[in-house]
Design a protein around this motif. Structure first.
Motif, PDB file in Angstrom:
ATOM      1  N   ASP A   1      -6.684   3.715 -11.490  1.00 35.14           N
ATOM      2  CA  ASP A   1      -6.767   4.238 -12.852  1.00 35.14           C
ATOM      3  C   ASP A   1      -5.368   4.121 -13.425  1.00 35.14           C
ATOM      4  OD1 ASP A   1      -5.544   6.237 -11.604  1.00 35.14           O
ATOM      5  OD2 ASP A   1      -6.826   7.788 -12.405  1.00 35.14           O
ATOM      6  N   GLY A   2      -5.242   4.502 -14.660  1.00 35.75           N
ATOM      7  CA  GLY A   2      -4.198   4.395 -15.478  1.00 35.75           C
ATOM      8  C   GLY A   2      -2.982   5.343 -14.902  1.00 35.75           C
ATOM      9  N   CYS A   3      -3.422   6.233 -14.129  1.00 38.16           N
ATOM     10  CA  CYS A   3      -2.438   7.054 -13.636  1.00 38.16           C
ATOM     11  C   CYS A   3      -1.976   6.696 -12.199  1.00 38.16           C
ATOM     12  CB  CYS A   3      -2.654   8.568 -13.586  1.00 38.16           C
ATOM     13  SG  CYS A   3      -3.070   9.034 -15.328  1.00 38.16           S
ATOM     14  N   TRP A   4      -2.158   5.461 -11.635  1.00 34.79           N
ATOM     15  CA  TRP A   4      -1.622   4.960 -10.375  1.00 34.79           C
ATOM     16  C   TRP A   4      -2.329   5.765  -9.258  1.00 34.79           C
ATOM     17  CZ3 TRP A   4       3.791   6.568 -12.002  1.00 34.79           C
ATOM     18  CH2 TRP A   4       4.025   5.915 -13.137  1.00 34.79           C
ATOM     19  N   ARG A   5      -3.690   6.193  -9.288  1.00 34.24           N
ATOM     20  CA  ARG A   5      -4.616   6.739  -8.249  1.00 34.24           C
ATOM     21  C   ARG A   5      -5.435   5.858  -7.914  1.00 34.24           C
ATOM     22  NH1 ARG A   5      -5.000  11.975 -12.061  1.00 34.24           N
ATOM     23  NH2 ARG A   5      -6.202  10.343 -13.092  1.00 34.24           N
ATOM     24  N   PRO A   6      -5.490   5.495  -6.666  1.00 37.54           N
ATOM     25  CA  PRO A   6      -6.488   4.389  -6.242  1.00 37.54           C
ATOM     26  C   PRO A   6      -7.954   5.080  -6.282  1.00 37.54           C
ATOM     27  CG  PRO A   6      -4.924   4.870  -4.594  1.00 37.54           C
ATOM     28  CD  PRO A   6      -4.851   5.626  -5.541  1.00 37.54           C
ATOM     29  N   LEU A   7      -8.773   3.916  -6.943  1.00 30.68           N
ATOM     30  CA  LEU A   7     -10.181   4.362  -6.924  1.00 30.68           C
ATOM     31  C   LEU A   7     -11.263   3.872  -6.192  1.00 30.68           C
ATOM     32  CD1 LEU A   7     -10.646   3.655 -11.014  1.00 30.68           C
ATOM     33  CD2 LEU A   7     -10.218   5.790  -9.591  1.00 30.68           C
ATOM     34  N   SER A   8     -10.657   2.499  -5.589  1.00 32.46           N
ATOM     35  CA  SER A   8     -11.667   2.169  -4.630  1.00 32.46           C
ATOM     36  C   SER A   8     -10.920   0.930  -3.555  1.00 32.46           C
ATOM     37  CB  SER A   8     -12.825   1.206  -5.000  1.00 32.46           C
ATOM     38  OG  SER A   8     -12.194   0.135  -5.833  1.00 32.46           O
ATOM     39  N   LEU A   9     -11.188   1.018  -2.351  1.00 31.61           N
ATOM     40  CA  LEU A   9     -10.210   0.243  -1.570  1.00 31.61           C
ATOM     41  C   LEU A   9     -11.326  -0.776  -0.530  1.00 31.61           C
ATOM     42  CD1 LEU A   9      -8.382   3.212  -0.002  1.00 31.61           C
ATOM     43  CD2 LEU A   9      -7.606   1.451  -1.641  1.00 31.61           C
ATOM     44  N   VAL A  10     -10.829  -1.906  -0.362  1.00 34.35           N
ATOM     45  CA  VAL A  10     -11.547  -2.667   0.435  1.00 34.35           C
ATOM     46  C   VAL A  10     -10.615  -3.446   1.468  1.00 34.35           C
ATOM     47  CG1 VAL A  10     -12.895  -4.906   0.525  1.00 34.35           C
ATOM     48  CG2 VAL A  10     -13.414  -3.263  -1.160  1.00 34.35           C
TER      49      VAL A  10
ATOM     50  N   ALA B   1       0.641   1.706  -7.585  1.00 33.88           N
ATOM     51  CA  ALA B   1      -0.286   2.339  -6.599  1.00 33.88           C
ATOM     52  C   ALA B   1      -0.171   1.888  -5.254  1.00 33.88           C
ATOM     53  CB  ALA B   1      -1.875   2.009  -7.220  1.00 33.88           C
ATOM     54  N   VAL B   2      -0.021   0.571  -4.876  1.00 36.47           N
ATOM     55  CA  VAL B   2       0.241   0.091  -3.825  1.00 36.47           C
ATOM     56  C   VAL B   2       1.753   0.634  -3.066  1.00 36.47           C
ATOM     57  CG1 VAL B   2       0.922  -2.067  -2.478  1.00 36.47           C
ATOM     58  CG2 VAL B   2      -0.992  -2.108  -4.070  1.00 36.47           C
ATOM     59  N   ASN B   3       2.507   0.855  -4.019  1.00 35.50           N
ATOM     60  CA  ASN B   3       3.963   1.515  -3.638  1.00 35.50           C
ATOM     61  C   ASN B   3       3.691   2.978  -3.213  1.00 35.50           C
ATOM     62  OD1 ASN B   3       5.363  -0.900  -3.686  1.00 35.50           O
ATOM     63  ND2 ASN B   3       5.951  -0.502  -6.004  1.00 35.50           N
ATOM     64  N   ARG B   4       2.682   3.681  -3.885  1.00 34.21           N
ATOM     65  CA  ARG B   4       2.584   5.028  -3.704  1.00 34.21           C
ATOM     66  C   ARG B   4       1.818   5.065  -2.317  1.00 34.21           C
ATOM     67  NH1 ARG B   4       0.507   8.783  -8.541  1.00 34.21           N
ATOM     68  NH2 ARG B   4       2.372   9.188  -9.456  1.00 34.21           N
ATOM     69  N   LEU B   5       0.885   4.250  -1.994  1.00 35.35           N
ATOM     70  CA  LEU B   5       0.089   4.196  -0.605  1.00 35.35           C
ATOM     71  C   LEU B   5       1.091   3.952   0.469  1.00 35.35           C
ATOM     72  CD1 LEU B   5      -3.105   2.109  -1.499  1.00 35.35           C
ATOM     73  CD2 LEU B   5      -2.950   4.576  -0.798  1.00 35.35           C
ATOM     74  N   LYS B   6       2.251   2.898   0.429  1.00 32.75           N
ATOM     75  CA  LYS B   6       2.987   2.605   1.192  1.00 32.75           C
ATOM     76  C   LYS B   6       3.994   3.717   1.527  1.00 32.75           C
ATOM     77  CE  LYS B   6       2.978  -2.433   0.952  1.00 32.75           C
ATOM     78  NZ  LYS B   6       3.441  -3.596   0.815  1.00 32.75           N
ATOM     79  N   GLN B   7       4.020   4.781   0.752  1.00 26.04           N
ATOM     80  CA  GLN B   7       4.864   5.953   1.035  1.00 26.04           C
ATOM     81  C   GLN B   7       4.388   6.748   2.318  1.00 26.04           C
ATOM     82  OE1 GLN B   7       5.219   8.417  -2.659  1.00 26.04           O
ATOM     83  NE2 GLN B   7       6.687   6.938  -3.483  1.00 26.04           N
ATOM     84  N   SER B   8       3.016   6.481   2.304  1.00 28.97           N
ATOM     85  CA  SER B   8       2.705   6.921   3.786  1.00 28.97           C
ATOM     86  C   SER B   8       2.978   5.945   4.817  1.00 28.97           C
ATOM     87  CB  SER B   8       1.038   7.022   3.728  1.00 28.97           C
ATOM     88  OG  SER B   8       0.586   6.985   4.928  1.00 28.97           O
ATOM     89  N   ARG B   9       3.716   6.436   5.801  1.00 29.60           N
ATOM     90  CA  ARG B   9       4.122   5.449   7.062  1.00 29.60           C
ATOM     91  C   ARG B   9       2.967   4.744   7.466  1.00 29.60           C
ATOM     92  NH1 ARG B   9       6.760   6.550  12.307  1.00 29.60           N
ATOM     93  NH2 ARG B   9       7.910   4.930  12.615  1.00 29.60           N
ATOM     94  N   ALA B  10       1.969   5.327   7.969  1.00 29.00           N
ATOM     95  CA  ALA B  10       0.780   4.760   8.470  1.00 29.00           C
ATOM     96  C   ALA B  10       0.307   3.361   7.781  1.00 29.00           C
ATOM     97  CB  ALA B  10      -0.255   5.627   8.961  1.00 29.00           C
TER      98      ALA B  10
ATOM     99  N   ALA C   1      -4.615   8.109   2.786  1.00 30.76           N
ATOM    100  CA  ALA C   1      -3.448   8.103   2.044  1.00 30.76           C
ATOM    101  C   ALA C   1      -3.677   8.392   0.506  1.00 30.76           C
ATOM    102  CB  ALA C   1      -2.663   6.811   2.161  1.00 30.76           C
ATOM    103  N   ALA C   2      -4.723   7.479   0.193  1.00 29.23           N
ATOM    104  CA  ALA C   2      -5.270   7.619  -1.225  1.00 29.23           C
ATOM    105  C   ALA C   2      -5.791   9.013  -1.444  1.00 29.23           C
ATOM    106  CB  ALA C   2      -6.483   6.449  -1.298  1.00 29.23           C
TER     107      ALA C   2
END
Length: 159
Positions: A17-26, A123-132, A151-152
């Protein structure tokens, strides 16, 4: 069909969404083209409504890069009435201009909304803050998808 591996041979496709929150992942194997996952990513979007009602499944507009500017994706967006914010590729623009009047009109384009294309990268950068998620040590694709989903969810809960 074999299971895809987690490591460097997998890709994470997502919508935000516009606030960098992941909505769907594949998650797909690394050699799969990104534009082939456009429909599966959009079809997995579910945004719950406050109170009662079905979750929202369709975005108002879409910001993506030129890799997603092909005929099948444009037709899919038109069918679902999603506004165009994807720039046209220069080679397809040249081909359209070569056709002259038969080439048709250029696709509509909202340049002010196009400036928000960096939301997916953020959003990808925020996800990558999770080390796993950043290290991608999971051997199976479904395990990596679970790690990225966790992480999302943490990102959504923080917001």
């Amino acid at each position: 069909m074999s299971c895809s591996r987690g490591g460097f041979t997998s890709k994470l496709h997502l919508s935000t969404d516009g606030c960098w929150r992941p909505l769907s992942l594949v998650v797909t194997p690394g050699q799969r083209a990104e534009c082939t996952q456009f429909k599966p990513v959009l079809e997995k979007i579910r945004v719950p409504r406050p109170g009662l009602g079905r979750p929202r499944k369709k975005p108002d507009s879409l910001a993506a890069d030129r890799a997603y500017s092909n005929g099948t994706i444009r037709e899919y967006r038109r069918q679902r009435r999603i506004r165009n914010t994807i720039p046209e590729k220069t080679d397809s623009q040249a081909a359209r201009l070569r056709e002259g009047a038969r080439g048709g009109r250029p696709p509509g384009f909202a340049e002010d909304r196009c400036k928000k294309r960096d939301t997916v990268e953020r959003a990808v950068n925020r996800l990558k803050q999770s080390r796993a998620v950043a290290t991608r040590y999971d051997k199976r694709g479904y395990v990596f998808l679970g790690t990225a989903t966790a992480a999302a969810d943490a990102i959504r809960l923080r917001a």
